[in-house]
Design a protein around this motif. Structure first.
Motif, mmCIF file in Angstrom:
data_model
loop_
_atom_site.group_PDB
_atom_site.id
_atom_site.type_symbol
_atom_site.label_atom_id
_atom_site.label_comp_id
_atom_site.label_asym_id
_atom_site.label_seq_id
_atom_site.Cartn_x
_atom_site.Cartn_y
_atom_site.Cartn_z
ATOM 1 N N GLY A 1 0.778 -1.892 -0.049
ATOM 2 C CA GLY A 1 0.050 0.575 0.275
ATOM 3 C C GLY A 1 0.840 1.082 0.467
ATOM 4 N N LEU A 2 1.793 1.215 1.346
ATOM 5 C CA LEU A 2 2.801 2.521 1.070
ATOM 6 C C LEU A 2 3.670 2.698 -0.648
ATOM 7 N N ALA A 3 3.699 2.118 -0.837
ATOM 8 C CA ALA A 3 4.308 1.696 -2.503
ATOM 9 C C ALA A 3 3.823 2.294 -3.160
ATOM 10 N N ILE A 4 2.762 1.839 -3.322
ATOM 11 C CA ILE A 4 1.138 2.622 -4.203
ATOM 12 C C ILE A 4 1.370 4.109 -3.958
ATOM 13 N N ILE A 5 0.648 3.934 -2.477
ATOM 14 C CA ILE A 5 0.981 5.952 -2.671
ATOM 15 C C ILE A 5 2.017 6.399 -2.930
ATOM 16 N N VAL A 6 3.482 5.963 -2.396
ATOM 17 C CA VAL A 6 4.583 7.342 -3.268
ATOM 18 C C VAL A 6 4.706 6.981 -4.881
ATOM 19 N N SER A 7 3.829 5.325 -5.432
ATOM 20 C CA SER A 7 4.039 6.179 -6.984
ATOM 21 C C SER A 7 2.464 6.901 -7.361
ATOM 22 N N VAL A 8 1.973 6.734 -6.491
ATOM 23 C CA VAL A 8 0.342 7.909 -6.987
ATOM 24 C C VAL A 8 1.589 9.013 -6.764
ATOM 25 N N TYR A 9 1.964 9.398 -5.775
ATOM 26 C CA TYR A 9 2.528 10.580 -5.731
ATOM 27 C C TYR A 9 3.381 11.459 -6.189
ATOM 28 N N ARG A 10 4.420 10.266 -6.672
ATOM 29 C CA ARG A 10 5.131 10.820 -7.699
ATOM 30 C C ARG A 10 4.139 10.832 -9.167
ATOM 31 N N ARG A 11 2.840 10.266 -9.429
ATOM 32 C CA ARG A 11 2.310 11.471 -10.485
ATOM 33 C C ARG A 11 1.848 12.303 -10.182
ATOM 34 N N ARG A 12 0.555 12.310 -9.722
ATOM 35 C CA ARG A 12 -0.023 13.814 -9.077
ATOM 36 C C ARG A 12 0.926 14.627 -7.983
ATOM 37 N N ARG A 13 2.110 14.191 -7.437
ATOM 38 C CA ARG A 13 2.167 15.378 -6.440
ATOM 39 C C ARG A 13 1.304 15.111 -5.212
ATOM 40 N N THR A 14 0.474 14.217 -5.026
ATOM 41 C CA THR A 14 -0.685 14.179 -3.695
ATOM 42 C C THR A 14 -0.731 13.728 -3.319
ATOM 43 N N ALA A 15 -1.213 13.558 -1.966
ATOM 44 C CA ALA A 15 -1.563 11.865 -1.415
ATOM 45 C C ALA A 15 -2.893 12.288 -0.773
ATOM 46 N N ASP A 16 -3.736 12.330 -1.483
ATOM 47 C CA ASP A 16 -4.871 12.750 -1.882
ATOM 48 C C ASP A 16 -5.625 12.234 -2.647
ATOM 49 N N VAL A 17 -6.725 11.082 -1.662
ATOM 50 C CA VAL A 17 -7.216 10.452 -2.764
ATOM 51 C C VAL A 17 -8.774 11.011 -3.479
ATOM 52 N N ASP A 18 -9.339 12.359 -3.370
ATOM 53 C CA ASP A 18 -9.422 12.845 -4.426
ATOM 54 C C ASP A 18 -9.728 12.887 -5.318
#
Lengths: 188, 101
Positions: free
Chosen positions: B77-94
């Motif tokens: 899960g944390l790896a997914i959050i990190v890779s989403v953050y790289r793409r979107r520059r945010t950890a917001d689920v919206d």
């Protein structure tokens, strides 16, 4: 009131309050610290319930390893960004509180119907824990639950590999827009 | 031990409900993840309490397995959050709404 009841009634409010405070924190680091408090109180409950091995595992694995991983990722993403606490969906928050309260009420009713509030724990757990809790636990684990144990090790390896694959940076070709703007070294 | 077993189970239910409310209310993916951890731990407490009630060790074994699975889940899960953050520059689920209908 015996010693274990005193310990329970001291740590139960700490547990609930730390969980509630975790939700109320704007900063993710503060939320993580309150979660650590909560995990420590749960370890104390494991000790009360005659599970000293799980007490140690809870502190080492949860309060230690997993929370360090959480804090590491929080630091990686930047601690100074504050979360937007403004709710976009109308009525989401009251409904969530209402559903949470309903869930608690439901569980209380189910426990009352199922085991009753007066049910004391039976004596004789010392016989089950013969030779110490870790020894008794390992006998059950390596005899009756041996196959699940091995499958779990496969799961852990797959999780480690998948984390590496997901978190690695891939070099990608430079797009034309980037080349024209003179930026981008192929790093995403 | 003279604490009724129901008090442990009710406490576990309260913690589970708090975790559920946290998943519903918060927007930060990391805090949502922490709430899920809270839920998993609440269930572990109930398992250990039932193990004590029935004088069997199987509940403790199950709690042990759930801890291992939770550790694997946190890693992925944390790896997914990190890779989403790289793409979107945010950890917001919206912000992650490509698959929304």
């Amino acid at each position: 009131m015996t010693a274990d009841q005193i310990v329970f009634w001291v740590f139960a409010p700490v547990s609930i309050v730390s969980a509630l405070l975790m939700l109320a924190q704007r900063n993710a680091v503060h939320a993580a610290l309150f979660l650590i408090v909560n995990l420590f109180t749960l370890a104390v409950f494991f000790l009360l319930l005659d599970a000293p091995f799980l007490f140690a595992v809870q502190i080492i694995v949860y309060a230690g390893a997993i929370m360090v991983l959480f804090l590491f990722v929080i630091m990686l993403l930047g601690v100074d960004r504050e979360e937007q606490l403004v709710e976009h969906l109308k009525g989401q928050r009251p409904l969530a509180v209402l559903l949470g309260a309903g869930l608690v009420a439901e569980i209380v009713v189910a426990v009352r119907a199922g085991i009753g509030f007066a049910e004391r724990v039976p004596e004789g757990f010392g016989v089950v824990n013969e030779g110490g809790n870790p020894k008794a636990l390992s006998e059950v684990l390596f005899r009756d639950y041996f196959l699940p144990f091995e499958v779990t090790s496969v799961l852990l390896i797959v999780a480690a590999v998948s984390a590496m694959v997901l978190a690695q940076r891939r070099a990608r070709p430079v797009t034309r827009a980037e080349r024209e703007a003179g930026v981008g070294g192929g790093r995403p | 031990m003279s604490t009724p077993i129901a008090s442990f189970v009710v406490l576990s239910g309260i913690l589970f409900a708090i975790g559920t409310a946290g998943v519903l209310v918060r927007r930060n993916a990391l805090v949502i993840f922490m709430s899920v951890e809270l839920q998993l731990n609440a269930v572990n407490l109930a398992l250990v309490a039932f193990s004590r009630m029935h004088n069997e060790l199987d509940g403790q074994i199950l709690a042990f397995f759930s801890m291992v699975v939770a550790a694997a889940e946190v890693v992925v899960g944390l790896a997914i959050i990190v890779s989403v953050y790289r793409r979107r520059r945010t950890a917001d689920v919206d912000a992650v709404s490509e698959l929304r209908w």
